[in-house]
Structures are given as structure tokens and as C-alpha cells.
Design a protein around this motif. Structure first.
Motif, PDB file in Angstrom:
ATOM      1  N   THR B 236      15.225  31.836  20.461  1.00 26.13           N
ATOM      2  CA  THR B 236      14.472  32.562  21.581  1.00 26.13           C
ATOM      3  C   THR B 236      13.597  31.739  22.662  1.00 26.13           C
ATOM      4  OG1 THR B 236      12.607  32.735  20.300  1.00 26.13           O
ATOM      5  CG2 THR B 236      14.068  34.457  19.839  1.00 26.13           C
ATOM      6  N   TYR B 237      13.736  30.553  22.334  1.00 28.03           N
ATOM      7  CA  TYR B 237      13.202  29.625  23.151  1.00 28.03           C
ATOM      8  C   TYR B 237      11.553  29.507  23.379  1.00 28.03           C
ATOM      9  CZ  TYR B 237      17.947  28.513  23.838  1.00 28.03           C
ATOM     10  OH  TYR B 237      19.164  28.151  23.978  1.00 28.03           O
ATOM     11  N   VAL B 238      11.048  30.698  22.357  1.00 20.28           N
ATOM     12  CA  VAL B 238       9.592  30.980  22.513  1.00 20.28           C
ATOM     13  C   VAL B 238       9.087  30.958  21.093  1.00 20.28           C
ATOM     14  CG1 VAL B 238       7.685  32.578  23.013  1.00 20.28           C
ATOM     15  CG2 VAL B 238       9.833  32.364  24.527  1.00 20.28           C
ATOM     16  N   ASP B 239       7.776  30.049  20.777  1.00 22.79           N
ATOM     17  CA  ASP B 239       7.065  30.026  19.483  1.00 22.79           C
ATOM     18  C   ASP B 239       6.401  31.199  19.296  1.00 22.79           C
ATOM     19  OD1 ASP B 239       5.799  29.678  17.229  1.00 22.79           O
ATOM     20  OD2 ASP B 239       5.507  27.519  17.755  1.00 22.79           O
ATOM     21  N   PRO B 240       7.085  32.210  18.459  1.00 23.32           N
ATOM     22  CA  PRO B 240       6.074  33.328  18.076  1.00 23.32           C
ATOM     23  C   PRO B 240       4.390  33.138  17.653  1.00 23.32           C
ATOM     24  CG  PRO B 240       7.985  33.460  16.791  1.00 23.32           C
ATOM     25  CD  PRO B 240       7.978  32.139  17.569  1.00 23.32           C
ATOM     26  N   SER B 241       4.349  32.148  17.093  1.00 24.64           N
ATOM     27  CA  SER B 241       2.931  31.878  16.612  1.00 24.64           C
ATOM     28  C   SER B 241       2.289  31.344  17.728  1.00 24.64           C
ATOM     29  CB  SER B 241       3.005  30.983  15.210  1.00 24.64           C
ATOM     30  OG  SER B 241       3.638  29.388  15.941  1.00 24.64           O
ATOM     31  N   THR B 284      10.872  36.698  24.501  1.00 23.40           N
ATOM     32  CA  THR B 284      12.242  35.974  24.168  1.00 23.40           C
ATOM     33  C   THR B 284      12.851  35.613  25.606  1.00 23.40           C
ATOM     34  OG1 THR B 284      12.581  37.696  22.392  1.00 23.40           O
ATOM     35  CG2 THR B 284      14.738  36.665  23.144  1.00 23.40           C
ATOM     36  N   LEU B 285      13.526  34.359  25.522  1.00 23.56           N
ATOM     37  CA  LEU B 285      13.852  34.005  26.790  1.00 23.56           C
ATOM     38  C   LEU B 285      15.719  34.122  26.445  1.00 23.56           C
ATOM     39  CD1 LEU B 285      13.670  30.434  28.451  1.00 23.56           C
ATOM     40  CD2 LEU B 285      15.787  31.495  28.066  1.00 23.56           C
ATOM     41  N   ASP B 286      16.310  35.086  27.418  1.00 21.76           N
ATOM     42  CA  ASP B 286      17.804  35.569  27.431  1.00 21.76           C
ATOM     43  C   ASP B 286      18.667  34.515  28.099  1.00 21.76           C
ATOM     44  OD1 ASP B 286      20.035  36.735  27.851  1.00 21.76           O
ATOM     45  OD2 ASP B 286      19.380  38.210  28.943  1.00 21.76           O
ATOM     46  N   ILE B 287      19.126  33.761  27.137  1.00 28.27           N
ATOM     47  CA  ILE B 287      19.930  32.547  27.707  1.00 28.27           C
ATOM     48  C   ILE B 287      21.096  33.007  28.699  1.00 28.27           C
ATOM     49  CG2 ILE B 287      21.047  32.078  25.879  1.00 28.27           C
ATOM     50  CD1 ILE B 287      19.654  29.296  27.954  1.00 28.27           C
ATOM     51  N   GLU B 288      21.438  34.130  28.334  1.00 24.49           N
ATOM     52  CA  GLU B 288      22.815  34.553  29.104  1.00 24.49           C
ATOM     53  C   GLU B 288      22.419  34.902  30.544  1.00 24.49           C
ATOM     54  OE1 GLU B 288      25.771  36.624  27.585  1.00 24.49           O
ATOM     55  OE2 GLU B 288      25.393  34.983  26.240  1.00 24.49           O
ATOM     56  N   ASN B 289      21.136  35.362  30.862  1.00 27.50           N
ATOM     57  CA  ASN B 289      20.844  35.398  32.159  1.00 27.50           C
ATOM     58  C   ASN B 289      19.875  34.559  32.791  1.00 27.50           C
ATOM     59  OD1 ASN B 289      22.129  37.974  32.757  1.00 27.50           O
ATOM     60  ND2 ASN B 289      20.856  38.539  30.996  1.00 27.50           N
ATOM     61  N   CYS B 290      19.341  33.461  32.077  1.00 23.98           N
ATOM     62  CA  CYS B 290      18.346  32.626  32.252  1.00 23.98           C
ATOM     63  C   CYS B 290      19.068  31.379  33.460  1.00 23.98           C
ATOM     64  CB  CYS B 290      17.858  31.725  31.174  1.00 23.98           C
ATOM     65  SG  CYS B 290      16.776  30.298  31.706  1.00 23.98           S
ATOM     66  N   CYS B 301       8.994  29.058  33.828  1.00 22.99           N
ATOM     67  CA  CYS B 301       8.398  29.963  32.977  1.00 22.99           C
ATOM     68  C   CYS B 301       7.577  28.966  31.925  1.00 22.99           C
ATOM     69  CB  CYS B 301       9.422  30.873  31.861  1.00 22.99           C
ATOM     70  SG  CYS B 301      10.823  29.936  31.186  1.00 22.99           S
ATOM     71  N   ARG B 302       8.018  27.800  31.630  1.00 26.96           N
ATOM     72  CA  ARG B 302       7.359  26.939  30.965  1.00 26.96           C
ATOM     73  C   ARG B 302       6.278  26.221  31.585  1.00 26.96           C
ATOM     74  NH1 ARG B 302      10.469  21.292  29.615  1.00 26.96           N
ATOM     75  NH2 ARG B 302       9.728  20.992  31.747  1.00 26.96           N
ATOM     76  N   ASP B 303       6.296  25.996  32.832  1.00 26.65           N
ATOM     77  CA  ASP B 303       5.159  25.495  33.468  1.00 26.65           C
ATOM     78  C   ASP B 303       3.952  26.558  33.582  1.00 26.65           C
ATOM     79  OD1 ASP B 303       6.632  23.234  33.993  1.00 26.65           O
ATOM     80  OD2 ASP B 303       7.293  23.732  35.996  1.00 26.65           O
ATOM     81  N   ALA B 304       4.623  27.946  33.528  1.00 28.59           N
ATOM     82  CA  ALA B 304       3.268  28.906  33.576  1.00 28.59           C
ATOM     83  C   ALA B 304       2.614  29.074  32.502  1.00 28.59           C
ATOM     84  CB  ALA B 304       4.079  30.346  34.156  1.00 28.59           C
ATOM     85  N   ALA B 309       4.045  27.514  24.560  1.00 28.58           N
ATOM     86  CA  ALA B 309       4.826  28.173  23.559  1.00 28.58           C
ATOM     87  C   ALA B 309       6.265  28.181  23.882  1.00 28.58           C
ATOM     88  CB  ALA B 309       4.364  29.778  23.454  1.00 28.58           C
ATOM     89  N   ILE B 310       6.609  27.671  25.026  1.00 31.35           N
ATOM     90  CA  ILE B 310       8.120  27.770  25.455  1.00 31.35           C
ATOM     91  C   ILE B 310       8.690  26.372  25.196  1.00 31.35           C
ATOM     92  CG2 ILE B 310       9.632  28.209  27.234  1.00 31.35           C
ATOM     93  CD1 ILE B 310       7.831  30.108  28.490  1.00 31.35           C
ATOM     94  N   ASN B 311       9.683  26.423  24.505  1.00 32.38           N
ATOM     95  CA  ASN B 311      10.216  25.198  23.956  1.00 32.38           C
ATOM     96  C   ASN B 311      11.879  25.310  24.383  1.00 32.38           C
ATOM     97  OD1 ASN B 311      11.531  22.831  22.738  1.00 32.38           O
ATOM     98  ND2 ASN B 311      10.898  23.625  20.498  1.00 32.38           N
ATOM     99  N   TYR B 312      12.241  24.553  25.323  1.00 29.43           N
ATOM    100  CA  TYR B 312      13.673  24.725  25.526  1.00 29.43           C
ATOM    101  C   TYR B 312      14.686  23.921  24.584  1.00 29.43           C
ATOM    102  CZ  TYR B 312      12.181  26.098  30.286  1.00 29.43           C
ATOM    103  OH  TYR B 312      11.307  26.928  31.224  1.00 29.43           O
ATOM    104  N   ASP B 313      13.996  23.132  23.511  1.00 29.98           N
ATOM    105  CA  ASP B 313      15.006  22.472  22.502  1.00 29.98           C
ATOM    106  C   ASP B 313      15.206  23.149  21.323  1.00 29.98           C
ATOM    107  OD1 ASP B 313      15.426  20.121  24.110  1.00 29.98           O
ATOM    108  OD2 ASP B 313      13.466  19.410  23.897  1.00 29.98           O
ATOM    109  N   GLN B 314      15.660  24.423  21.700  1.00 33.07           N
ATOM    110  CA  GLN B 314      15.999  25.095  20.433  1.00 33.07           C
ATOM    111  C   GLN B 314      17.484  25.402  20.163  1.00 33.07           C
ATOM    112  OE1 GLN B 314      13.738  28.880  19.896  1.00 33.07           O
ATOM    113  NE2 GLN B 314      12.001  27.933  19.629  1.00 33.07           N
TER     114      GLN B 314
END
Lengths: 134, 645
Positions: B236-241, B284-290, B301-304, B309-314
Motif C-alpha cells: 500500500t506504500y503507506v504505513d498504517p501505524s 492506500t497508494l494505488d500503483i496502477e494509477n500512480c 504525496c511523500r513530500d506532503a 508514513a509514505i514509503n516507496y520502498d515496499q
């Protein structure tokens, strides 16, 4: 006074005859009215296709006197849409057959007035002349 | 050998056709038969007591019961054998009801002859029956629930509360299913999301439930007590915690995607939360449309994200789990109305589905209109149901009532609205449904009995014309409608189709998954340890779905609670000495229950009795006779044939 429907041996026999001739189980009809909704002749005829099916299922012989069976041009719109998969065109054809099998002249062309000729749809005219083929 | 034969009258079901006296006399003449009796109902307590006392008095060691189908009363008589201290597998049943008196109702003489033959076959087989024992196998307390709609949620909570370990797998980013999309529920008009959301958070907080969202079951092997499942977990590229659901990421995202949760009536961003009540409560980051995860491509999004919580290394992960039982709750999809082009869905902008209307009504209520649908509204019932032309013969069971509900909600939002429901048959069969239908009529919703043949659009004002007959007055309906709602039915979901192939469980002609018995095993499948819950088995409303989910949980607990279970002993076995290692049995086995084993240079086939369902394919195809079906070995089948030839 509302109309009466007589359910007896004769009506049961008539239903059976329609089923035999058309090959369609008319009692399967759930009376949803899809046939009438799409029928291109429905707004011209006195009787709607769904009423024709109802009377056929109940074996009511008055249906032979209805105009819808002659208006029916076998365009099959009802048949391809019927949610119960009934070939309604075949039922109309069977009803026409029942009349035509008596093999009598239904109309005398020479006695038709010009006014009547104008009112009469061509398809009905042609069908009426085909005594044995419907 | 001392065989007792019992011929049942079945209260006239058999004795009215089959000449019982003749059958009794015939059975008496057979070898090893020491006692023959007939009785009104052998399955009754009285009948069973008679057999039990005969077993003691006449020292019977094998029993034949000529009565109904063994699938009907076989279990009853097997339990009776156990009470008598005899092995249940030295009992045979001859089916002289379904196969004689019922099948040949007009041919009493022939039916009697056939009854004699079938009884003789059973006697011949029982002579060669040997006691079989049921192996006791250990079983744990782990359950895989597939699908996180209301059915899966309910089953998971019941199992978790009972102390069982649950893995709940859901393919979407949130659990909740279709129920989360609904405005209100019929007939009580509870707010759907409000009654569902506490259950969703219970799942997330439950110590016994491991929730796997954005995940899919991709393979399952094994058997009751030892199912191995492979689960694909999408990133999901987002850490829910860390995610606080502030929405800053969405605001800067440049991509607009049709919002599935609102049935395409609005747009969402490529980074999104499906609904306010989503569980897990995280974006959730929807990779199909990102636009791409490379910081060079976008990375707005990561900068904002202040919470980092956003981690592209998943990356996509797979997880292997072992469970003891499985509950399938993969639900339904709505019928795609584009398959009925006469209704113009997708072509006329004012034709909507009922699920779209659920979203609209909810927004309308809160004053945030998605689209204005006007005041003169028609519902068309049975779209995708009860229609042979599209091979959907079944009734979807919920459309009459949801249309009734939506019509009233529409009227409540704007009392001046005119609502018409075009139906074929109105099915208000459930608790409180008829009263609800009456209330709608009282509130001025007009029901017109006629099925719409087609919809036409007035190109000038985009209003819609229905080609439909009021079948009660045989009149065609005229006039234009602002909006037409298609009351679409239920079809098996895409997930159901996939899981059916993975689990290899059967389906009924409607495409929904098949229960083991329509009356007595409504949530079991024919595969031991796999259960069905909710609309995966057929269209149903929320109360029925919840009831079935609890039932599936209870049936699963029934198997697991004792810590061990008895395995069916009618399996195949292969004689290692006779086996030539040709592998024919392996190729015909539908359950992958046979594999080669090697002993030095020689290889031979071996049956895994836990996987074997006793179908007999291997025994029938083995060229050397090494494969034998217990209880149906070659010698027994020869004897059975000799009895009637």
C-alpha cells in the motif's frame, strides 16, 4: 359486470392444442408484459400480446377473435426479449393456424369498401388470403 | 456368518408398490441369511430396537437393510450398528424406495423383481464386507476466512470470540464489502455504515484475528486439519501505524481516478482512502494509477506527508499459512447492465444502477449532491435476474426490497418526488418486508406491474421514455422520466470464480458455489473442512448472510473443537508388491491424492488417505489390480454382479 373466464374441459383442451401446434409451453408465461412493451403493433391492436398469452394459457377461445394475431408481423421482437424464453411469435402463428385450418374464405375482396381497405393493414390482408399457410 | 435382512415398508412408500411378502420369501432362501423381517419403519426408534434385540438373540454378525437411499438414512443405521457393538461397515443398504417403488410406480411387478435383485446384491456384498476402522486425526484451531464483506466479518468475529485463530483475507484496501456502500438497510432503515463500522473495528482490534487486506489467496493445497494457503500481499506504500488520515497526500496528488466506492459517480486520487469507515484506517497508494514511485516522476504525496508514513520502498510479498478449516465468503458482484443494451446503461446519462443510487441518496441526505437526479424517477426491477435471455434464471431476492427502500428515501429527501417501481412479481417474503412494502404504498410510491421492454432517450432534454405495459390494465405507459434506476441483481463475484478454481469446489447452474445438501448442509461444501458463508452460495440479504456466516463458523468449530476428528475409511489403497509404477492412477486421481514413492530403484504409487475421497477412479483404471477401493474391492463387485446375472 366483469368478464367471466370459464375453466373447463374445453378450455384445457384448447390450451393443449395451442401448445401442440406452437411447440411453445404457453403456461410458462409469467405475465411480465415485456412482449407488449416492445411490440411495434401493440398500440394499434385492441388486445396486447401479453393478454393473448394469458388467454392462450387459460384456453379462452375468444382470443381467436382478437385483432393482435393478425397484426403480428412475426418480427420476433417479443421472442428475443421474453425472459421466460417463449417464442411468442409461434403462439400467434398457432392461433392463426387454428382459424386458417377451417379453410374458409375469411374475406371477400370484392365486398370490401374502399374505407375498409384503407383501414386494413396490408399484412393482415395478405395473411387473410393465405388460407392454409398463415 | 449370520446375516439378518430387514425389509422396510416406509409407511407405504415402498409397500404400496413392492410386494414385501414376496421379497421376504426370496431373501429367506439366500445363503448365510438366518433371519428376514419386514417392518413399517425400520429407521424409527422402535424399528432400530427390534434390530438390536435380534442381533443379540440370533447372534447376527452382518446386517442388510432394504429401505431408502443410504444417503438418506445410512448414518442412522451405521450409528445403530455401533450401539449393537458391530462395525458400521458390515452393514449394507438396498435402495428399494428411490430406485424401485418411486421410480417404477406404475410397474409393481417389475419393481418387486428389482427390489429382490437389489436385496440380493446387498447380501452378496455384505458377505465380503470386512470391518473398517476410522483413523483418528489431530486437528488444530486455525481458520482461513476468504472475503471481508459482512459474511467474512461475522464468521471471523464468531470464530475469534470462540478462541480460534482467524486469518481474514480481503482483496480490497478495506473490509466491509458491499454493505459499506449501502445507504440504509431494509426494512428497518438502519444506517448501513453505522451498524457495520463497529464490527469492522472489532475485527481490527481482535486479538485472535489477523487481518490481511489488499491481499489475495493464490493457492491452496492440503486437507482438513492441514490446509496450506499461499497469500499474496500487495504493497500500500503507506504505513498504517503512522498514517493519521489527514488527507494531505490526496490533496497534492495530480491523478484523478473514478471512485469505485461511489460506483464511478465521483473521482478519487491515486492515493486515497476508500471510505471514512475504512479498516485498516489508512491511505492506500494505488500503483496502477500512480504516476510512478520515482521521486523524479512525482513524489508529491511523500513530500506532503508530515507523519512520514509514505514509503516507496515496499514490494509485493507472499505469505504461507497452515490452517485447519476454510470459510469462503467471496460475495457477489452486481449484474453489469451493459449486457442488456435495451436499457441504454452507459449510453443514456440518466440511467443509473441501484448501487449508484445508494451512493447518491447518502450524499443527497447529507446535502453533498453527487448529481441531481430530478423528481420523476422510475425503477426497473429484475435487471439481470429472472431472465433467460441472459442466462440468469434466478431471483436475486433483494431488489424488490431495496427499490422499496430507495424509493422511500428519495421521497423523504424531496417529498414532491414521483416514484414508480416497474415490477413483474413483488417478493416481500422476509420478516417485516410486507409491512415495509405497505408503508411505501402509503407514502405514495407507485408500483406498476409490467416489465420494461426498452428505454429510449428524448435527445432534446435527455429525459427517458419507457416502453412498458401496465399488465393489470393492459395499457402502455406514456410520459418521460428524469431518471431511471436499474434494479440490478447479483452475480457470482470475480473473486468467487477465482477461488472456485483454487479450491476445486462445485457450483450450481446459476454459477454460485454449491452447498453439500440444500436442506441439511446449507453451509458445507463437499470438501471436508471448507464452508460457505453469504452470497457466495446464492443471492441473499444481510440477515440471511449473517445467519449463514455464523452457521459456517459453528460448523467449522464443530470439526475443530474436539482436537481430533475421524477420517472416512472408504479410501483406496495400492498394493506395493503388485504396483508396476505405470502412473495411470496418478493421472486419473481428481484429488491429487496419489504420488510415487521409491524403494531403491523401484517406484510404486501410494495413496494419501487424508486426501483420498474414495471415488474409485484409480481402482477402475489400474491395469494390474494393485489399486483397490476399500469396501468396494474387485471381488465384491464381481459377487454383486453374479447375484443378478
Amino acid at each position: 359486470m366483469s368478464k367471466k373466464i370459464i375453466l373447463d374441459k374445453e378450455s384445457a383442451e384448447f390450451t393443449k392444442k395451442i401448445i401442440e401446434l406452437s411447440g411453445e409451453i404457453v403456461t410458462l408465461c409469467e405475465q411480465c408484459g415485456t412482449c407488449s412493451g416492445g411490440c411495434p403493433m401493440c398500440d394499434k391492436a385492441e388486445t396486447s400480446p401479453s393478454l393473448m398469452m394469458r388467454m392462450a394459457a387459460l384456453g379462452q377461445k375468444e382470443i381467436l377473435g382478437s385483432d393482435i394475431i393478425w397484426y403480428c408481423a412475426s418480427c420476433y421482437t417479443c421472442t428475443v426479449r421474453c425472459p421466460r424464453g417463449i417464442d411468442i411469435s409461434k403462439v400467434a402463428e398457432a392461433l392463426r393456424q387454428i382459424i386458417l385450418r377451417d379453410s374458409v374464405n375469411r374475406i371477400d375482396l370484392s365486398k370490401l369498401t374502399p374505407a375498409e381497405l384503407e383501414k386494413l393493414p396490408q399484412i393482415a390482408l395478405v395473411a387473410a388470403l393465405r388460407k392454409m399457410t398463415g | 456368518m449370520r446375516i439378518g435382512v430387514y425389509i422396510c415398508h416406509c409407511g407405504g412408500n415402498i409397500s404400496d408398490i413392492v410386494n414385501i411378502g414376496e421379497a421376504v420369501e426370496f431373501a429367506k432362501k439366500q445363503k448365510d441369511v438366518v433371519l428376514v423381517r419386514d417392518n413399517g419403519h425400520i429407521c424409527s426408534n422402535e424399528g432400530q430396537m427390534l434390530v438390536l434385540s435380534d442381533i443379540r438373540e440370533f447372534k447376527l454378525d452382518k446386517i442388510v437393510i432394504a429401505a431408502c437411499s443410504p444417503s438418506f438414512q445410512g448414518q442412522t443405521f451405521m450409528k445403530m450398528m455401533e450401539r449393537a457393538g458391530l462395525n458400521p461397515y458390515v452393514l449394507e443398504m438396498a435402495n428399494i424406495r428411490e430406485q424401485c417403488s418411486w421410480a417404477h410406480i406404475n410397474y409393481p411387478e417389475e419393481a418387486t423383481e428389482k427390489a429382490k435383485d437389489l436385496t440380493n446384491i446387498a447380501i452378496s456384498k455384505v458377505r465380503l464386507d470386512t470391518p473398517l476402522s476410522k483413523a483418528k486425526m489431530p486437528i488444530g484451531k486455525r481458520v482461513l476466512v476468504i472475503g471481508g464483506g459482512i459474511a467474512g466479518i461475522q464468521a471471523a468475529l464468531d470464530l475469534g470470540d470462540a478462541g480460534f485463530k482467524v486469518y481474514l483475507v480481503e482483496e480490497k484496501p478495506t473490509i466491509g464489502g458491499h454493505m459499506a456502500q449501502l445507504s440504509k438497510t431494509f426494512p428497518t432503515e438502519d444506517c448501513s455504515a453505522c451498524i457495520l463500522s463497529p464490527k469492522m473495528s472489532d475485527v481490527a482490534a481482535h486479538p485472535n484475528i489477523e487481518l490481511l487486506t489488499y491481499s489475495e489467496v493464490i493457492a491452496i493445497s492440503g486437507y482438513l486439519g492441514n490446509y496450506n494457503a499461499k497469500i499474496k500481499i500487495k504493497p500500500t506504500y503507506v504505513d498504517p501505524s503512522k498514517c493519521t488520515c489527514c488527507g494531505d497526500c490526496s490533496e497534492v496528488c495530480p491523478v484523478d481516478v473514478p471512485n469505485e466506492f461511489n460506483e464511478g459517480l465521483s473521482f478519487r486520487k491515486a492515493i486515497y482512502i476508500p471510505t471514512d469507515i475504512a479498516v485498516p484506517h489508512s491511505f492506500t497508494l494505488d500503483i496502477e494509477n500512480c504516476l510512478g514511485l520515482l521521486p523524479l516522476a512525482c513524489a508529491k504525496c511523500r513530500d506532503a506527508c508530515d507523519a512520514k508514513a509514505i514509503n516507496y520502498d515496499q514490494y509485493e510479498k507472499t505469505m504461507d499459512i497452515t490452517v485447519d478449516t476454510i470459510i469462503v465468503a467471496t460475495g457477489f458482484d452486481i449484474f453489469n447492465p451493459a449486457e442488456k443494451p435495451v436499457f441504454g446503461f452507459g449510453k443514456y446519462e440518466n440511467v443509473l444502477t441501484a448501487l449508484q443510487l445508494e451512493r447518491l441518496v447518502e450524499h443527497e441526505e447529507s446535502g453533498k449532491n453527487l448529481v441531481d437526479i430530478g423528481n420523476k424517477i422510475a425503477f426497473i426491477q429484475c435487471v439481470g435476474s429472472r431472465d433467460e435471455q441472459i442466462k440468469k434464471e434466478y431471483c436475486s431476492r433483494v431488489c424488490c426490497m431495496y427499490a422499496t427502500k430507495l424509493a422511500q428515501l428519495l421521497k423523504r429527501n424531496r417529498p414532491e418526488r414521483d416514484i414508480y417501481i416497474f415490477y413483474t412479481d413483488l417478493r416481500a417474503y422476509g420478516k417485516g418486508f410486507e409491512e415495509y412494502y405497505k408503508r411505501a404504498q402509503k407514502n405514495g410510491v407507485k408500483y406498476i406491474r409490467g416489465r420494461t421492454a426498452e428505454i429510449q432517450e428524448n435527445p432534446k432534454n435527455k429525459k427517458l421514455i419507457l416502453k412498458v405495459e401496465d399488465t393489470l390494465t393492459r395499457s402502455l405507459i406514456e410520459g418521460e422520466f428524469d431518471t431511471v434506476i436499474l434494479s440490478t441483481g447479483m452475480v457470482p463475484s470475480e473473486g468467487t470464480k477465482k477461488i472456485r478454481d483454487i479450491l476445486r469446489i462445485g457450483r450450481t447452474t446459476d454459477g454460485f458455489l454449491a452447498e453439500a445438501h440444500p436442506k441439511f448442509k446449507p453451509v458445507d461444501t463437499l470438501t471436508e473442512g471448507i464452508f460457505l458463508a453469504g452470497t457466495v452460495q446464492g443471492p441473499k440479504d444481510i440477515p440471511d448472510t449473517v445467519a449463514q456466516a455464523s452457521a459456517a463458523a459453528a460448523r467449522a468449530i464443530r470439526l475443530m473443537n474436539k482436537g481430533e476428528y475421524e477420517a472416512e475409511p472408504i479410501t483406496a489403497s495400492i498394493d506395493e508388491e503388485l504396483c508396476a509404477g505405470c502412473g495411470v492412477c496418478i493421472s486419473v486421481c481428481p484429488y491429487d491424492a496419489i504420488a510415487f514413492e521409491a524403494e531403491g530403484a523401484r517406484k510404486f504409487a501410494k495413496v494419501n488417505e487424508m486426501l483420498c475421497k474414495g471415488c474409485g477412479s484409480c481402482a477402475g483404471s489400474c491395469p494390474s489390480g494393485a489399486a483397490q477401493q476399500k469396501w468396494f474391492n474387485t471381488e465384491q463387485i464381481k459377487e454383486m454382479l453374479r447375484a443378478i446375472l
